[in-house]
Write a protein that holds these residues in place. Sequence first.
Motif, mmCIF file in Angstrom:
data_model
loop_
_atom_site.group_PDB
_atom_site.id
_atom_site.type_symbol
_atom_site.label_atom_id
_atom_site.label_comp_id
_atom_site.label_asym_id
_atom_site.label_seq_id
_atom_site.Cartn_x
_atom_site.Cartn_y
_atom_site.Cartn_z
ATOM 1 N N ILE A 1 26.768 -12.356 -19.907
ATOM 2 C CA ILE A 1 26.941 -12.243 -21.222
ATOM 3 C C ILE A 1 26.666 -10.749 -21.580
ATOM 4 O O ILE A 1 27.285 -10.784 -22.370
ATOM 5 C CB ILE A 1 25.326 -12.814 -21.521
ATOM 6 C CG1 ILE A 1 25.297 -14.991 -21.683
ATOM 7 C CG2 ILE A 1 24.520 -11.928 -23.121
ATOM 8 C CD1 ILE A 1 23.595 -14.788 -21.893
ATOM 9 N N LEU A 2 26.188 -10.043 -20.065
ATOM 10 C CA LEU A 2 26.898 -8.800 -20.526
ATOM 11 C C LEU A 2 27.911 -8.376 -20.656
ATOM 12 O O LEU A 2 28.834 -7.485 -21.132
ATOM 13 C CB LEU A 2 26.198 -7.582 -19.356
ATOM 14 C CG LEU A 2 26.674 -6.228 -19.392
ATOM 15 C CD1 LEU A 2 25.388 -6.042 -20.454
ATOM 16 C CD2 LEU A 2 25.706 -6.267 -18.357
ATOM 17 N N PHE A 3 29.075 -9.062 -19.942
ATOM 18 C CA PHE A 3 30.684 -8.717 -19.940
ATOM 19 C C PHE A 3 31.773 -9.370 -21.176
ATOM 20 O O PHE A 3 32.645 -9.327 -20.967
ATOM 21 C CB PHE A 3 31.194 -8.693 -18.441
ATOM 22 C CG PHE A 3 30.361 -7.918 -17.172
ATOM 23 C CD1 PHE A 3 31.063 -6.114 -17.761
ATOM 24 C CD2 PHE A 3 29.073 -8.161 -16.462
ATOM 25 C CE1 PHE A 3 30.130 -5.279 -17.124
ATOM 26 C CE2 PHE A 3 29.253 -7.722 -15.852
ATOM 27 C CZ PHE A 3 29.107 -5.799 -16.124
ATOM 28 N N THR A 4 30.839 -10.182 -21.270
ATOM 29 C CA THR A 4 31.643 -11.342 -22.659
ATOM 30 C C THR A 4 31.254 -10.992 -24.264
ATOM 31 O O THR A 4 31.436 -11.568 -24.641
ATOM 32 C CB THR A 4 31.576 -12.582 -22.143
ATOM 33 O OG1 THR A 4 30.014 -13.465 -22.263
ATOM 34 C CG2 THR A 4 32.165 -12.961 -20.824
ATOM 35 N N GLY A 5 29.900 -10.691 -23.857
ATOM 36 C CA GLY A 5 28.543 -10.191 -25.741
ATOM 37 C C GLY A 5 28.268 -11.043 -25.711
ATOM 38 O O GLY A 5 28.543 -11.604 -26.734
ATOM 39 N N GLY A 6 28.599 -12.629 -25.327
ATOM 40 C CA GLY A 6 27.766 -13.627 -26.260
ATOM 41 C C GLY A 6 27.264 -14.627 -25.013
ATOM 42 O O GLY A 6 28.130 -14.990 -23.796
ATOM 43 N N LEU A 7 26.284 -15.449 -25.239
ATOM 44 C CA LEU A 7 26.217 -16.822 -24.478
ATOM 45 C C LEU A 7 26.898 -17.669 -24.655
ATOM 46 O O LEU A 7 27.604 -18.146 -25.753
ATOM 47 C CB LEU A 7 25.098 -17.637 -25.299
ATOM 48 C CG LEU A 7 24.268 -18.331 -24.953
ATOM 49 C CD1 LEU A 7 24.015 -18.322 -23.510
ATOM 50 C CD2 LEU A 7 22.932 -19.050 -25.701
ATOM 51 N N ASN A 8 27.702 -18.416 -23.785
ATOM 52 C CA ASN A 8 29.011 -19.480 -23.652
ATOM 53 C C ASN A 8 27.863 -20.481 -23.525
ATOM 54 O O ASN A 8 26.776 -20.704 -22.308
ATOM 55 C CB ASN A 8 29.736 -18.630 -22.648
ATOM 56 C CG ASN A 8 30.779 -20.220 -21.726
ATOM 57 O OD1 ASN A 8 30.300 -21.343 -21.814
ATOM 58 N ND2 ASN A 8 32.105 -19.870 -21.753
ATOM 59 N N ILE A 9 27.510 -21.379 -23.796
ATOM 60 C CA ILE A 9 26.943 -22.872 -24.695
ATOM 61 C C ILE A 9 26.897 -23.366 -23.122
ATOM 62 O O ILE A 9 26.352 -24.234 -22.036
ATOM 63 C CB ILE A 9 27.246 -23.389 -25.762
ATOM 64 C CG1 ILE A 9 26.533 -22.963 -26.330
ATOM 65 C CG2 ILE A 9 26.395 -25.041 -25.267
ATOM 66 C CD1 ILE A 9 25.261 -22.284 -26.306
#
Length: 192
Positions: free
Chosen positions: A177-185
């Motif tokens: 989440i920190l490095f992609t910027g969002g929650l991957n389901i």
Amino acid sequence: NILIFSINPDIARFHAKGEILKLNAAFNSHWFFSGVIVNISMLAILPIIEQIYSIWTKGLLAFDFSLFILLAASISLINFGSGYYYYLIVINDLISQTVITITRVVIIFGAGYFLVNQFELPGIGLAIVISEIMCSGILTVYFLKREYHKTDSLIEVKYFLFAAMPPVVILFLAMSILFTGGLNIFYWAAAM
């Protein structure tokens, strides 16, 4: 904390009598019950936490998902190490408590100072995670092993590894989440 405080008298008795198997059983039961409650609830709330936060703050404060998941990872790490840490408190090992506390403060403020420039507010969360890896993970285990060595006992590795899995999984999810910027389901479902 409620769980571990309730077994503190037993932990003191097991230590005083040298009943390491019972002491390990107390740690294992703490890890199981508190781990299920803490880790599953933190993971389960992730898809809706932003909406809950928005309702709670009436939309006046921006929600930082990266900061939230880093703090959740630090809570999971604290939960992992809390049984060992409270054992050190119960047996009155002041040196280990002092080392852990000083290390925690130095890492949070030292790493936080540098990481906030690179990651902004989540940098503080990352500093807290680093401090908990060191303090709730490495140092508590080190001091427990040192105490166990006095009685020629060992930490039960299979239970230890089983208890360490949830914080590691949440930590990997936090890093994604920190490095992609969002929650991957997909990552969230795998973590659940």
